[in-house]
Design an enzyme around this catalytic site. Structure first.
Site, PDB file in Angstrom:
ATOM      1  N   ASP A  40       0.858  -1.185   0.000  1.00 42.29           N
ATOM      2  CA  ASP A  40       0.000   0.000   0.000  1.00 42.29           C
ATOM      3  C   ASP A  40       0.896   1.238   0.000  1.00 42.29           C
ATOM      4  O   ASP A  40       2.030   1.190   0.486  1.00 42.29           O
ATOM      5  CB  ASP A  40      -0.911   0.034   1.243  1.00 42.29           C
ATOM      6  CG  ASP A  40      -2.176   0.858   1.016  1.00 42.29           C
ATOM      7  OD1 ASP A  40      -3.269   0.275   0.953  1.00 42.29           O
ATOM      8  OD2 ASP A  40      -2.067   2.099   0.865  1.00 42.29           O
ATOM      9  N   ASP A  60       3.898   2.392  -4.122  1.00 36.14           N
ATOM     10  CA  ASP A  60       2.974   3.150  -4.962  1.00 36.14           C
ATOM     11  C   ASP A  60       2.803   2.350  -6.253  1.00 36.14           C
ATOM     12  O   ASP A  60       3.739   2.230  -7.043  1.00 36.14           O
ATOM     13  CB  ASP A  60       3.562   4.538  -5.246  1.00 36.14           C
ATOM     14  CG  ASP A  60       2.646   5.392  -6.119  1.00 36.14           C
ATOM     15  OD1 ASP A  60       1.721   4.834  -6.751  1.00 36.14           O
ATOM     16  OD2 ASP A  60       2.864   6.619  -6.173  1.00 36.14           O
ATOM     17  N   ASN A  87      -5.999  -4.396  -6.076  1.00 35.30           N
ATOM     18  CA  ASN A  87      -7.119  -3.794  -5.337  1.00 35.30           C
ATOM     19  C   ASN A  87      -6.915  -2.308  -5.043  1.00 35.30           C
ATOM     20  O   ASN A  87      -7.889  -1.578  -4.827  1.00 35.30           O
ATOM     21  CB  ASN A  87      -7.299  -4.590  -4.024  1.00 35.30           C
ATOM     22  CG  ASN A  87      -8.188  -3.891  -3.023  1.00 35.30           C
ATOM     23  OD1 ASN A  87      -9.404  -3.831  -3.195  1.00 35.30           O
ATOM     24  ND2 ASN A  87      -7.587  -3.345  -1.972  1.00 35.30           N
ATOM     25  N   TYR A 152     -13.005   7.951 -12.803  1.00 36.75           N
ATOM     26  CA  TYR A 152     -13.044   6.682 -12.061  1.00 36.75           C
ATOM     27  C   TYR A 152     -13.681   5.575 -12.913  1.00 36.75           C
ATOM     28  O   TYR A 152     -13.140   4.471 -13.020  1.00 36.75           O
ATOM     29  CB  TYR A 152     -13.822   6.884 -10.762  1.00 36.75           C
ATOM     30  CG  TYR A 152     -13.919   5.649  -9.891  1.00 36.75           C
ATOM     31  CD1 TYR A 152     -12.805   5.166  -9.218  1.00 36.75           C
ATOM     32  CD2 TYR A 152     -15.129   4.972  -9.736  1.00 36.75           C
ATOM     33  CE1 TYR A 152     -12.888   4.027  -8.409  1.00 36.75           C
ATOM     34  CE2 TYR A 152     -15.224   3.848  -8.926  1.00 36.75           C
ATOM     35  CZ  TYR A 152     -14.101   3.379  -8.265  1.00 36.75           C
ATOM     36  OH  TYR A 152     -14.189   2.255  -7.471  1.00 36.75           O
ATOM     37  N   LYS A 156     -12.091   2.088 -14.323  1.00 34.80           N
ATOM     38  CA  LYS A 156     -12.638   0.780 -13.963  1.00 34.80           C
ATOM     39  C   LYS A 156     -13.096   0.016 -15.208  1.00 34.80           C
ATOM     40  O   LYS A 156     -13.043  -1.208 -15.255  1.00 34.80           O
ATOM     41  CB  LYS A 156     -13.783   0.946 -12.951  1.00 34.80           C
ATOM     42  CG  LYS A 156     -13.312   1.400 -11.574  1.00 34.80           C
ATOM     43  CD  LYS A 156     -12.485   0.310 -10.886  1.00 34.80           C
ATOM     44  CE  LYS A 156     -11.953   0.726  -9.532  1.00 34.80           C
ATOM     45  NZ  LYS A 156     -11.145  -0.317  -8.885  1.00 34.80           N
ATOM     46  N   THR A 187     -16.677   1.353   2.992  1.00 33.02           N
ATOM     47  CA  THR A 187     -15.230   1.465   3.207  1.00 33.02           C
ATOM     48  C   THR A 187     -14.843   2.931   3.289  1.00 33.02           C
ATOM     49  O   THR A 187     -15.625   3.829   3.003  1.00 33.02           O
ATOM     50  CB  THR A 187     -14.417   0.846   2.048  1.00 33.02           C
ATOM     51  OG1 THR A 187     -14.514   1.701   0.908  1.00 33.02           O
ATOM     52  CG2 THR A 187     -14.866  -0.554   1.703  1.00 33.02           C
TER      53      THR A 187
END
Ligand code: NAD
Length: 248
Positions: A40, A60, A87, A152, A156, A187
């Protein structure tokens, strides 16, 4: 726990491991006795290394040199890579007309380039061993439109296509590539886009036929199944884990 998913001692790389879906996925992999390299950009990822089977590294995913180092680390620590869970992600709730070039590039670079880089480097490790599985965390917006998510959603959508192309390119090696496409999940990613997250979560919940949003653990279960030998004849698919959202 009995090795019902065939994940014992498998080596998995999980990106975005300090986040909610990432953490739930690491926990589930560990509970099935897999070994995990948790990555992460957030140094909080190091907390996961308290578990014996987990090595954590700040990485990164958009930076080629950092990704190459991370996959090299997985091979050095664990002797290979069996599973990659892509993810790590970032969102942006803006109309296309209000999105700057910098914002567009930032989202595409983390979400699309990051998945590509991790896949490319992990596949180089998987191909000589003629085994492996990649699971990409996509989204309902890989499939359907949603206002004010131009960058976004485009990123995706790219992930859904990358999943299919990679599946075709590596099938001859016995490597499978799939995606899980969640609906709204409770989340931290939502805190950046909504002010009153409780009220918004309730209204998001009503948009899903199951009448609620998902918990991170429910997405982790779908990810683990696709990553495991239980899904041995499944490749090139995008599994909707969306409470029926895209069935409408
Ligand atoms: N929460 C939802 O409703 C939802 C729905 C569909 C898809 N998703 C996807 O699920 C994935 C996980 O998100 P989440 O909901 O757990 O959110 P989250 O914010 O809890 O986790 C995302 C993680 O990615 C990490 N990250 C961001 N940029 C990075 C980079 N450049 N390099 C490495 N790590 C980076 C963050 O530090 C964070 O830990 C994302 O790909 C997201 O797009 C989430």
């Amino acid at each position: 726990m009995a090795d019902i998913f065939g994940l014992k001692n498998r080596v998995a790389i999980v990106t975005g491991a300090a986040g909610d879906i990432g953490k739930a996925t690491v926990e589930l992999l560990v509970s099935h006795d897999a070994r995990v390299l948790a990555l992460d950009i957030d140094p909080a990822v190091h907390a996961l290394a308290q578990r014996n089977q987990v090595v954590a590294q700040r990485c990164d995913v958009s930076q080629e040199d950092e990704v190459i180092s991370a996959v090299t680390l997985a091979q050095a620590e664990f002797g290979g890579v069996d599973i990659l869970i892509n993810n790590a992600g970032k969102t942006l709730n803006k109309l296309a007309t209000e999105t700057s070039v910098e914002e567009w590039d930032n989202i595409m670079t983390i979400n699309a380039r990051g998945y590509f880089l991790l896949s490319r480097e992990s596949l180089k490790a998987m191909q000589p061993r003629r085994q492996g599985a990649i699971v990409n965390v996509a989204s309902v917006v890989s499939m359907v439109g949603m206002k004010a998510t131009a960058a976004y959603s485009a990123s995706k959508g790219a992930i859904a296509q990358l999943t299919k192309v990679l599946a075709l390119e590596v099938a001859e090696y016995g490597i499978r590539v799939n995606a899980v496409a969640p609906g709204v999940v409770e989340t931290n990613i939502l805190s950046g886009i909504v002010e009153d997250s409780r009220a918004t979560l309730a209204s998001y919940g009503h948009a899903h036929p199951l009448g609620r949003v998902a918990q991170p653990e429910e997405i982790a279960e779908a990810i683990i199944w696709l990553a495991s030998p239980k899904a041995s004849f499944v490749t090139g698919t995008v599994l909707m884990a969306d409470g029926g959202y895209t069935a409408q």
